[in-house]
Write an enzyme that holds these catalytic residues in place. Structure first.
Site, PDB file in Angstrom:
ATOM      1  N   LYS A 153       3.007   0.763   9.005  1.00 28.16           N
ATOM      2  CA  LYS A 153       1.729   0.191   8.584  1.00 28.16           C
ATOM      3  C   LYS A 153       2.043  -0.667   7.362  1.00 28.16           C
ATOM      4  O   LYS A 153       2.251  -0.161   6.264  1.00 28.16           O
ATOM      5  CB  LYS A 153       0.722   1.298   8.239  1.00 28.16           C
ATOM      6  CG  LYS A 153      -0.689   0.769   7.943  1.00 28.16           C
ATOM      7  CD  LYS A 153      -0.818   0.311   6.524  1.00 28.16           C
ATOM      8  CE  LYS A 153      -2.205  -0.274   6.243  1.00 28.16           C
ATOM      9  NZ  LYS A 153      -2.164  -1.376   5.267  1.00 28.16           N
ATOM     10  N   SER A 156      -1.623  -5.865   4.325  1.00 31.74           N
ATOM     11  CA  SER A 156      -2.383  -6.910   5.016  1.00 31.74           C
ATOM     12  C   SER A 156      -1.862  -8.304   4.690  1.00 31.74           C
ATOM     13  O   SER A 156      -1.950  -9.206   5.524  1.00 31.74           O
ATOM     14  CB  SER A 156      -3.863  -6.801   4.639  1.00 31.74           C
ATOM     15  OG  SER A 156      -4.044  -6.940   3.234  1.00 31.74           O
ATOM     16  N   GLU A 227       7.232   6.557  -3.275  1.00 31.20           N
ATOM     17  CA  GLU A 227       7.835   5.696  -4.301  1.00 31.20           C
ATOM     18  C   GLU A 227       6.692   4.872  -4.861  1.00 31.20           C
ATOM     19  O   GLU A 227       6.208   3.941  -4.208  1.00 31.20           O
ATOM     20  CB  GLU A 227       8.938   4.821  -3.678  1.00 31.20           C
ATOM     21  CG  GLU A 227       9.839   4.170  -4.709  1.00 31.20           C
ATOM     22  CD  GLU A 227       9.329   2.811  -5.163  1.00 31.20           C
ATOM     23  OE1 GLU A 227       8.743   2.769  -6.272  1.00 31.20           O
ATOM     24  OE2 GLU A 227       9.505   1.830  -4.443  1.00 31.20           O
ATOM     25  N   CYS A 261       8.315  -2.555  -8.707  1.00 34.30           N
ATOM     26  CA  CYS A 261       8.158  -1.247  -9.353  1.00 34.30           C
ATOM     27  C   CYS A 261       9.230  -1.015 -10.405  1.00 34.30           C
ATOM     28  O   CYS A 261       8.974  -0.365 -11.417  1.00 34.30           O
ATOM     29  CB  CYS A 261       8.208  -0.132  -8.304  1.00 34.30           C
ATOM     30  SG  CYS A 261       6.872  -0.188  -7.110  1.00 34.30           S
TER      31      CYS A 261
END
Length: 463
Positions: A153, A156, A227, A261
């Site tokens: 998934k 978008s 994560e 990140c």
């Protein structure tokens, strides 16, 4: 419909139809069916496929990279490097995987026990837009080697990248159902986690998204690897090469337009070298080459969306309102798209909101510290614990940072970067579990103990 919008121009260039419920069911059923065969596939078959996928990534790197540039704005140079890193990860698991899955034997009071690694089943990956290929490959390469199947998934923003990922894996010869893209909205993830055919999940994303996935998976008693965010310290001590540290700090803060990140977000600098570092760092951030992400000499392109750009600018403005000083004020660039300049904040109130909040864009905060103890205290004084970068040539200081920093990764005299061979992940609100290396391979496997009496013939009992 999902829309692909070029953040360099603000123009939509493609739409992607979400999969409806029957399509999702069909893909989930195919993942479960394929798993039943793939779990007992020969290790030679798995390694051959991983090698073939690596070759496809290398051959298609320009096409893959250009899609990433168009969908989320990273520079073409960095996008190509990302695709090449993906190929390296597939090759790592192709080469190292069989040995990492070997049985281990221990002696017991009644005989011996063989510990063997076994696949679990279909794993759901919920992945972000900032590294649209690498984040996925960190999951799918070990999943293939483990004997699992994968369902993606994706964000978008990057549905074009998601479709290309599935296409490249199939073109390399993967069986149908081994790795599939699910073009679905976030609201449709929880029912998947409740489905018995999904055995585990992995997510790279925000702290809020991680909490939602962990809650849904927890209700179904399913393992997750998370994560999440980071506010990584970049610590510069007296013995450091200040010129090199400042130059690397600019790259570490602005790589991927600051949308990583493990970007160095907080520069923590010893008082004795603070002025020298600030002069060099400020000049580097001010002179950053911002422009066409397709151009080879561009250091930073647009942010991923105008919404993301506006959020970062608002965070910086709110930090100043809270008491911070904008040594270099980040500004909106007046042109179509998600453009902004880099920024530097100092004098943040230590107990304020923005001393502890992640800014996911090219705005750095800089802190002056008196000694090693204060540097470690300041570095740890956030709810996150993903990575860090420390700059010192003093072996005792290096050892102290390695031991005392509350994080999953420490880079010494270098910018922190992930690599296929080493564990990747964090602690505190940066998540739990590890990706990459043998640790990432074993996260979604069953370590089964086979108890054998004395004299029983030994042999490989794993998959």
């Amino acid at each position: 419909m999902f829309s692909s919008v070029n953040p360099a121009t603000g123009e939509a260039f493609a739409t992607h139809r979400p999969h409806d419920d029957p399509e999702v069911e069909g893909r989930l059923a195919l993942a479960a069916e394929t798993y039943r065969r793939w779990r007992t596939s020969n290790l030679d078959e798995r390694t051959a496929l991983l090698g073939a996928i690596a070759d496809r990534f290398a051959a298609d790197k320009q096409r893959l990279a250009e899609m990433a540039v168009r969908e989320m704005g990273k520079t073409l140079t960095s996008a190509i490097a990302e695709v090449e890193k993906c190929a390296a990860a597939f090759r790592y698991y192709a080469e190292a995987g069989p040995a990492l899955l070997a049985d281990a034997e221990v002696t017991t009071a009644s005989g011996r026990a063989v510990a063997s690694w076994h696949a679990l089943g279909p794993v759901l990956a919920i992945m972000p837009w900032n590294f649209p290929y690498w984040q996925v490959v960190r999951f799918v390469a070990p999943a293939i080697m483990a004997g699992n199947t994968g369902l993606l998934k994706h964000a978008s923003l990057t549905q074009g990248c998601a479709a290309l990922l599935e296409e490249v894996v199939l073109e390399a010869g993967a069986p149908r159902g081994l790795f599939q893209n699910l073009a679905i909205e976030a609201r449709r993830v929880a029912p998947l986690l409740a489905d018995d055919r999904i055995v585990a999940a992995t997510l790279t994303g925000s702290e809020g998204a991680g909490a939602q996935i962990a809650e849904a998976a927890g209700r179904a008693l399913k393992k997750v690897v998370l994560e999440l965010g980071g506010s990584d310290p970049f610590v510069v001590m007296r013995s450091a090469d200040i010129a090199e540290a400042a130059a690397v700090a600019v790259t570490a803060r602005t790589q991927n337009a600051g949308q990583s990140c493990i970007c160095a977000k907080r520069m923590i600098v010893h008082a004795d070298v603070y002025d020298d570092f600030m002069a060099r760092f400020s000049a580097g951030m001010r002179d950053l080459a911002i422009g066409d992400p397709m151009a080879a000499d561009t250091a930073m392109g647009p942010l991923s969306s105008t919404a993301q750009r506006d959020e970062v600018l608002q965070q910086a403005a709110d930090a100043v309102a809270e008491g911070a000083t904008a040594v270099l004020a980040p500004e909106k660039i007046d042109r179509p798209g998600a453009w902004m300049t880099a920024g530097i904040l100092t004098d943040l109130p230590p107990d304020g909101r923005f001393a502890r909040e992640e800014i996911f864009g090219p705005v750095a905060s800089v802190w002056k510290v008196a000694d090693l103890d204060e540097a470690i205290t300041r570095a740890n004084d956030v709810p996150f614990g993903l990575g860090s970068s420390v700059w010192t040539t003093d072996p005792a200081e290096q050892a102290s940072f390695a031991r005392d920093l509350e994080c999953g990764m420490v880079a010494v005299n270098a910018m922190l970067a992930s690599t296929p061979e080493a564990p990747f992940g964090g602690v505190k609100r940066s998540g739990h579990g590890r990706e990459l290396g043998p640790w990432g391979l074993h996260e979604f496997m069953n370590l089964k103990a086979v108890m054998l009496p004395r004299g029983e013939k030994s042999g490989q009992v794993g998959d």
